[in-house]
Design an enzyme around this catalytic site. Structure first.
Site, mmCIF file in Angstrom:
data_model
loop_
_atom_site.group_PDB
_atom_site.id
_atom_site.type_symbol
_atom_site.label_atom_id
_atom_site.label_comp_id
_atom_site.label_asym_id
_atom_site.label_seq_id
_atom_site.Cartn_x
_atom_site.Cartn_y
_atom_site.Cartn_z
ATOM 1 N N CYS A 1 -5.606 -2.068 -0.922
ATOM 2 C CA CYS A 1 -6.597 -2.403 -1.766
ATOM 3 C C CYS A 1 -7.400 -1.078 -1.860
ATOM 4 O O CYS A 1 -8.184 -1.128 -2.498
ATOM 5 C CB CYS A 1 -7.232 -3.429 -1.125
ATOM 6 N N GLY B 1 -25.562 -13.389 26.616
ATOM 7 C CA GLY B 1 -24.607 -12.519 27.147
ATOM 8 C C GLY B 1 -24.320 -12.899 28.608
ATOM 9 O O GLY B 1 -23.489 -12.273 29.114
ATOM 10 N N CYS C 1 -6.944 2.037 2.721
ATOM 11 C CA CYS C 1 -5.992 0.901 2.904
ATOM 12 C C CYS C 1 -5.039 1.223 1.863
ATOM 13 O O CYS C 1 -5.423 1.483 0.584
ATOM 14 C CB CYS C 1 -6.615 -0.594 2.773
ATOM 15 N N CYS D 1 -8.556 -8.048 2.241
ATOM 16 C CA CYS D 1 -7.640 -7.274 1.550
ATOM 17 C C CYS D 1 -7.227 -7.856 0.279
ATOM 18 O O CYS D 1 -7.339 -7.427 -0.840
ATOM 19 C CB CYS D 1 -6.268 -6.724 2.438
ATOM 20 N N CYS E 1 -5.389 -2.936 5.629
ATOM 21 C CA CYS E 1 -6.504 -3.721 6.119
ATOM 22 C C CYS E 1 -5.974 -4.784 7.334
ATOM 23 O O CYS E 1 -4.937 -5.408 6.985
ATOM 24 C CB CYS E 1 -7.162 -4.779 5.102
HETATM 25 ZN ZN LIG Z 1 -6.738 -3.785 2.328
#
Ligand SMILES: [Zn+2]
Lengths: 312, 206
Positions: free
Chosen positions: A253, A41, A250, A281, A275
């Site tokens: 999909c 970090g 989505c 996807c 997506c």
């Molecule tokens: Zn998708």
């Protein structure tokens, strides 16, 4: 742009260095990467080089990838989750040309994934390296523009201002309005900017199996999160951190619990949510999953694989 | 004649393919640092003069250059050939001051009494610290160290030998100064492991 176009169009591999950077530059970047991993970090300064592409194209990420990549690597490059944007295609071509490496769009096949603005939906695995392109590495920049001061604040672990800023958000909006580049604390010590990924992706950084490297070219900083490292999004007891939620799955999909992009379908206000991770996807569609607009005539090809396969 | 021999050794023994060698050795060191306790084979080695080992030479050739002063422990500093080899192949200045060193090469870790004599970086720039490359004869047959911290899934184990005197106490002190501190690269025969400053030694049960 022009230099990059020249390089990827003409086949002059012998005239430039492996992965473009000279060995001295790679060595300097490699040393910075090792320090970054040892101090999770913390932003390690490095002497960023000019690259044959504009800063907005992720020259920091490109330099990190160039310093680590070897002939046996398989490289994936994504921009907002997609492999097929100009930026992603050009960076992939750049390394295929200068390092002769194999490239892929499949998350599971990649040993190095360079990314702008997303973390793949598929959990990353041991041995994979995720390289982020970072525009502004300093999470305290908007609170304190002077680098000498922000460096002191990190040194003293003085992160009160950051909490004040988030709390003002709550006072004004009733919730924390920050949705991108949502600050995290790494291993209980450094507050870090995760790059402009949606906060939806923050939990994926926590105890990831993959090594995560961050490169900011214009700002000349490299930082890192080793695998299995605690990454906690800043929040408050009465306002705990939450990721974005989407009302529908989505459209292609049917995927849920994934980050969705809004796609405008026509000029009559038609739109759908799909997506943002195109590889994810495609894999789901190939496995037979279908969203409500899959194969619909309105859709004309964000994803050719889906269009040819889908039937109504 | 002595000098001639020393110099002819100094000019030899680099990576057979410097670009590829440095990349593969760096990746092994990077993976070792990212996953403390894991052991990685070094595919490319150098052939330096003794007592510098092939692994330690490959690592220093990969990481050091004119910008990174290198400190040598007395076993290495005694050898003019070793010094010449490092200067010729990396361009790094050799320093006698531990706290100015970017890298420290240690042929006899058991003689290393104080890790805190090296540069620990500052609170604002903890990266300005010394990375020690310890030449160890073994990574699995010494006293077992149980590791915790970033890069470790639960616990990991490694058993390097030889290690610095009172290592557990020295390492606890090093960890206590975080983010300041030194990082260790353990160069074994043909292989490498690492202990970055974040790594904690788990309490052994009595
Ligand atoms: Zn998708």
């Amino acid at each position: 742009m022009t230099a990059l176009a020249d390089m990827t169009d003409t086949g002059k591999l012998a005239t430039y260095n492996f992965a473009y950077l000279d060995e001295q530059t790679k060595r300097m970047i490699r040393r910075a990467i090792l320090k970054g991993i040892a101090i999770p970090g913390y932003q390690v300064p490095f002497a960023s080089r000019e690259m044959p592409m504009p800063y907005g194209w992720g020259t920091g990420g490109v330099q990190v990838t160039a310093a680590i990549i070897g002939p046996d690597d398989v490289l994936k490059v994504i921009d907002q989750g997609a492999d097929d944007t100009t930026n992603a295609v050009s960076i992939r071509a750049f390394f295929a040309k200068t390092a002769g490496v194999e490239t892929t769009t499949a998350t599971a096949e990649a040993s190095i994934i360079q990314t702008r603005h997303r973390i793949p939906e598929m959990p990353l695995t041991e041995g994979q390296v995720l390289v982020y392109q970072v525009p502004i590495p300093e999470p305290l920049r908007f609170l304190e523009p002077r680098e000498t001061e922000t460096r002191k604040m990190h040194a003293l672990e003085e992160y009160g201002l950051m909490h004040v800023k988030l709390y003002e958000d709550i006072a004004r909006n009733g919730h924390i309005a920050t949705t991108y580049a949502y600050p995290v604390k790494v291993e209980g010590r450094y507050v870090m900017d995760p790059s402009p990924t949606p906060k939806f992706d923050n939990p994926k950084m926590h105890r990831s199996e993959a090594l995560q490297l961050f490169g900011a070219g214009r700002e000349k900083r490299i930082y890192a999160i080793p695998p299995h490292t605690e990454v906690v999004s800043l929040d408050f007891e009465d306002h705990p951190f939450e990721v974005q939620h989407f009302d529908q799955p989505c459209a292609l999909c049917g995927g849920e619990q994934v980050y969705l992009d809004e796609v405008v379908l026509d000029d009559r206000g038609g739109r759908m949510f799909v997506c943002s991770d195109t590889d994810h996807c495609e894999n789901r569609c190939a496995a037979g999953h279908r969203g409500e607009l899959a194969g619909d005539d309105l859709f004309d090809g964000k994803d050719k694989g889906v269009e040819t396969e889908a039937s109504t | 004649m002595q000098a001639a021999t020393s110099h002819s050794i100094a000019y030899q023994g680099e990576f057979s393919d410097p670009v590829r060698g440095a990349q593969s050795v760096f990746r092994a060191v990077m993976d070792a640092t990212a996953r403390p306790g894991s052991i990685h084979q070094l595919a490319d080695l150098c052939t330096p003069p003794a007592p510098l080992t092939a692994s330690a030479a490959a690592i220093i050739a990969t990481l050091a250059d004119a910008e990174t002063p290198v400190w040598l422990d007395s076993a290495l500093a005694r050898s003019e050939a070793v010094r010449d080899w490092i200067v010729f192949h990396t361009g790094a200045p050799v320093t006698v001051h531990q706290d100015e060193a970017s890298f420290a090469l240690v042929a006899a870790p058991q003689s290393l009494a104080a890790l805190n004599g090296f540069s620990l970086g500052t609170q604002e720039y903890p990266d300005r610290s010394t990375t020690l490359i310890l030449q160890v004869s073994d990574l699995t047959k010494g006293a077992a160290l149980v590791l915790e911290g970033p890069g470790v899934n639960g616990t990991a184990s490694i058993a390097p030998s030889p290690m610095p005197l009172h290592f557990a106490a020295q390492w606890r002190d090093n960890r206590a100064g975080f983010p300041r501190g030194v990082d260790l690269i353990l160069a074994g025969p043909g292989c490498v492991a690492a202990l970055p400053r974040t790594t904690r030694l788990a309490q052994r049960e009595a």
